[in-house]
Design a protein around this motif. Structure first.
Motif, PDB file in Angstrom:
ATOM      1  N   TYR A   1     -28.086  -1.251  34.686  1.00 37.93           N
ATOM      2  CA  TYR A   1     -28.631  -2.482  34.106  1.00 37.93           C
ATOM      3  C   TYR A   1     -27.538  -3.333  33.471  1.00 37.93           C
ATOM      4  O   TYR A   1     -27.627  -4.560  33.468  1.00 37.93           O
ATOM      5  N   SER A   2     -26.489  -2.703  32.959  1.00 38.49           N
ATOM      6  CA  SER A   2     -25.350  -3.473  32.445  1.00 38.49           C
ATOM      7  C   SER A   2     -24.703  -4.269  33.571  1.00 38.49           C
ATOM      8  O   SER A   2     -24.379  -5.444  33.401  1.00 38.49           O
TER       9      SER A   2
ATOM     10  N   GLU B   1     -26.910  -7.214  34.644  1.00 38.60           N
ATOM     11  CA  GLU B   1     -26.877  -8.364  33.743  1.00 38.60           C
ATOM     12  C   GLU B   1     -25.516  -9.058  33.701  1.00 38.60           C
ATOM     13  O   GLU B   1     -25.442 -10.284  33.675  1.00 38.60           O
ATOM     14  N   ALA B   2     -24.437  -8.275  33.681  1.00 41.89           N
ATOM     15  CA  ALA B   2     -23.112  -8.857  33.480  1.00 41.89           C
ATOM     16  C   ALA B   2     -22.346  -9.106  34.770  1.00 41.89           C
ATOM     17  O   ALA B   2     -21.321  -9.773  34.752  1.00 41.89           O
TER      18      ALA B   2
ATOM     19  N   THR C   1     -20.512  -1.332  26.368  1.00 39.56           N
ATOM     20  CA  THR C   1     -21.871  -1.856  26.524  1.00 39.56           C
ATOM     21  C   THR C   1     -22.922  -0.783  26.303  1.00 39.56           C
ATOM     22  O   THR C   1     -23.919  -1.014  25.619  1.00 39.56           O
ATOM     23  N   VAL C   2     -22.708   0.393  26.872  1.00 35.43           N
ATOM     24  CA  VAL C   2     -23.723   1.449  26.785  1.00 35.43           C
ATOM     25  C   VAL C   2     -23.441   2.467  25.674  1.00 35.43           C
ATOM     26  O   VAL C   2     -24.202   3.419  25.508  1.00 35.43           O
TER      27      VAL C   2
ATOM     28  N   ASP D   1     -15.367  -1.858  29.515  1.00 35.90           N
ATOM     29  CA  ASP D   1     -16.463  -2.771  29.168  1.00 35.90           C
ATOM     30  C   ASP D   1     -17.818  -2.074  29.292  1.00 35.90           C
ATOM     31  O   ASP D   1     -18.696  -2.246  28.439  1.00 35.90           O
ATOM     32  N   ILE D   2     -17.983  -1.290  30.342  1.00 35.07           N
ATOM     33  CA  ILE D   2     -19.244  -0.557  30.522  1.00 35.07           C
ATOM     34  C   ILE D   2     -19.417   0.437  29.381  1.00 35.07           C
ATOM     35  O   ILE D   2     -20.505   0.548  28.800  1.00 35.07           O
TER      36      ILE D   2
ATOM     37  N   ARG E   1     -28.660   2.891  32.311  1.00 35.16           N
ATOM     38  CA  ARG E   1     -28.120   1.851  31.421  1.00 35.16           C
ATOM     39  C   ARG E   1     -26.878   1.206  32.027  1.00 35.16           C
ATOM     40  O   ARG E   1     -26.681  -0.009  31.916  1.00 35.16           O
TER      41      ARG E   1
END
Length: 135
Positions: free
Chosen positions: A61-62, A65-66, A77-78, A73-74, A58
């Motif tokens: 993939y974060s 995308e970002a 996000t997850v 922030d990570i 995850r």
């Protein structure tokens, strides 16, 4: 499935092994010559092990995308604690999958290169293809 189960079920035995044991020397030679070395397979297995953890996947993939993200922030996000994210990023960085840069006291992470991007894109496409085939 245990080995004993596959031996007792004729349908499974056909899937798991050769009905008629016949080695094709040309194909075996080609596969041996073109296949990765033992050192490469060990490295690849390590990479797939890294991807075997849902949190690390995850995170990757974060970043895919970002682009570039800091640990907080990570984490947001997850939905995982920053300490867990930091530990995962350390493993990913050591493996050469992610890279980082410092800006003052902040560390920003990104995917290491285009090969990692391609691996993630292809893996996701394969997963989507497999799940669509099961419907």
């Amino acid at each position: 499935m245990t080995n004993a189960m596959s031996q007792s079920d004729p349908a499974t035995a056909v899937i798991d092994g050769c009905v008629v044991p016949l080695v094709h020397p040309e194909k075996v030679a080609l596969a041996r010559e073109a296949g990765p070395s033992l050192a490469e397979t060990i490295e690849l297995a390590g990479l797939f092990k890294l991807l075997g953890d849902p949190t690390r996947t995850r995170i990757l993939y974060s970043l895919l995308e970002a682009g570039e993200l800091c640990v907080c922030d990570i984490s947001a996000t997850v939905s995982v604690a920053e300490t867990t994210v930091s530990q995962a990023l350390r493993l990913l960085r050591t493996a050469g999958v992610v890279a980082c840069r410092r800006d003052g006291r902040m560390m920003f992470y990104r995917l290491a290169d285009a090969h990692v991007r391609m691996l993630l894109d292809l893996s996701r496409e394969h997963a989507r293809h497999e799940s669509a085939g099961q419907l």
